[in-house]
Design a protein around this motif. Structure first.
Motif, PDB file in Angstrom:
ATOM      1  N   LEU A 175       1.851 -42.932  24.355  1.00 25.00           N
ATOM      2  CA  LEU A 175       1.776 -42.012  25.520  1.00 25.00           C
ATOM      3  C   LEU A 175       2.543 -40.720  25.304  1.00 25.00           C
ATOM      4  O   LEU A 175       1.834 -39.817  25.611  1.00 25.00           O
ATOM      5  CB  LEU A 175       2.237 -42.891  26.703  1.00 25.00           C
ATOM      6  N   GLY A 176       3.841 -40.802  24.630  1.00 27.09           N
ATOM      7  CA  GLY A 176       4.237 -39.768  24.528  1.00 27.09           C
ATOM      8  C   GLY A 176       3.429 -38.786  23.691  1.00 27.09           C
ATOM      9  O   GLY A 176       3.418 -37.343  23.608  1.00 27.09           O
ATOM     10  N   GLY A 177       3.319 -39.409  22.485  1.00 22.74           N
ATOM     11  CA  GLY A 177       2.398 -38.788  21.397  1.00 22.74           C
ATOM     12  C   GLY A 177       1.229 -38.079  21.947  1.00 22.74           C
ATOM     13  O   GLY A 177       0.814 -36.986  21.780  1.00 22.74           O
ATOM     14  N   SER A 178       0.333 -38.840  22.930  1.00 24.07           N
ATOM     15  CA  SER A 178      -0.832 -38.447  23.391  1.00 24.07           C
ATOM     16  C   SER A 178      -0.654 -37.272  24.123  1.00 24.07           C
ATOM     17  O   SER A 178      -1.465 -36.340  24.182  1.00 24.07           O
ATOM     18  CB  SER A 178      -1.484 -39.639  23.886  1.00 24.07           C
ATOM     19  N   VAL A 179       0.231 -37.317  25.116  1.00 24.78           N
ATOM     20  CA  VAL A 179       0.630 -36.106  26.099  1.00 24.78           C
ATOM     21  C   VAL A 179       1.058 -35.007  25.041  1.00 24.78           C
ATOM     22  O   VAL A 179       0.304 -33.899  25.557  1.00 24.78           O
ATOM     23  CB  VAL A 179       1.572 -36.486  27.048  1.00 24.78           C
ATOM     24  N   CYS A 180       1.626 -35.055  24.314  1.00 25.99           N
ATOM     25  CA  CYS A 180       2.040 -34.135  23.456  1.00 25.99           C
ATOM     26  C   CYS A 180       0.770 -33.264  22.636  1.00 25.99           C
ATOM     27  O   CYS A 180       0.580 -31.858  22.800  1.00 25.99           O
ATOM     28  CB  CYS A 180       3.183 -34.342  22.448  1.00 25.99           C
ATOM     29  N   VAL A 181      -0.219 -33.791  22.204  1.00 23.52           N
ATOM     30  CA  VAL A 181      -1.167 -33.563  21.487  1.00 23.52           C
ATOM     31  C   VAL A 181      -2.009 -33.195  22.499  1.00 23.52           C
ATOM     32  O   VAL A 181      -2.711 -31.956  22.260  1.00 23.52           O
ATOM     33  CB  VAL A 181      -1.837 -34.564  20.733  1.00 23.52           C
ATOM     34  N   LEU A 182      -2.241 -33.537  23.627  1.00 19.42           N
ATOM     35  CA  LEU A 182      -3.091 -33.155  24.687  1.00 19.42           C
ATOM     36  C   LEU A 182      -2.704 -31.746  25.240  1.00 19.42           C
ATOM     37  O   LEU A 182      -3.324 -30.939  25.456  1.00 19.42           O
ATOM     38  CB  LEU A 182      -3.007 -34.195  25.890  1.00 19.42           C
TER      39      LEU A 182
END
Length: 169
Positions: free
Chosen positions: A17-24
């Motif tokens: 979730l953290g990685g997806s939000v950062c990329v987003l």
């Protein structure tokens, strides 16, 4: 051990979730603010032209790739943004699956995260090879850091797969 079972899958979900939000957020910011993209492009171009005196064929190839990337950066950023949203949704499904005990909700995350692992492995191998031509420090540091990230990501994926295999519901 903390990284097994339902707790481990929740940890996998939280990190994903953290990685997806950062990329987003990063891709959204670059898409909204063209100046950020132009600044990044100009720094990379200046770095290639000033710092590294390669063969003229290699420099020309890199410059033409950067020009192509600049022309289609909006499409590339939209693809990254769309992929991040899909991965974010499947990550929410993964976390939900551990609470409602529904095994089939794990499958979309396992598929999308497997694609992320394959993409990371491809990028890791490519940049590790290229880093030997750039700088000795990069050739030493990048494989260690990239391999660590890739290894952790694979362990998290395997943890969710193990949980999926052992679920009876």
């Amino acid at each position: 051990m903390i990284c097994v079972g339902r707790t481990g899958v929740r940890l996998s979900g939280a990190l994903s979730l953290g990685g997806s939000v950062c990329v987003l957020f990063a891709s959204l910011y670059c898409l909204i603010e063209d100046s950020v993209w132009l600044q990044f492009r100009n720094k990379v171009t200046a770095w290639v032209q000033e710092s590294h005196r390669w063969d003229s064929t290699i420099s020309t190839s890199i410059q033409s790739f950067l020009d192509w990337l600049h022309q289609s950066h909006n499409l590339l950023l939209l693809i990254i943004l769309f992929s991040a949203v899909i991965h974010l949704v499947t990550t929410c499904m993964l976390i939900t699956a551990t609470f409602v005990k529904h095994r089939r909700l794990l499958v979309p995350w396992l598929v999308t995260d497997l694609l992320v692992v394959l993409l990371l492995a491809t990028v890791f191998i490519t940049i590790t090879f290229i880093s030997f031509f750039i700088d000795l420090m990069i050739a030493i540091v990048f494989p260690i850091m990239g391999g660590l990230l890739l290894g952790v990501w694979i362990v998290l994926w395997r943890n969710a797969l193990t949980y999926f295999r052992h679920c009876k519901y």
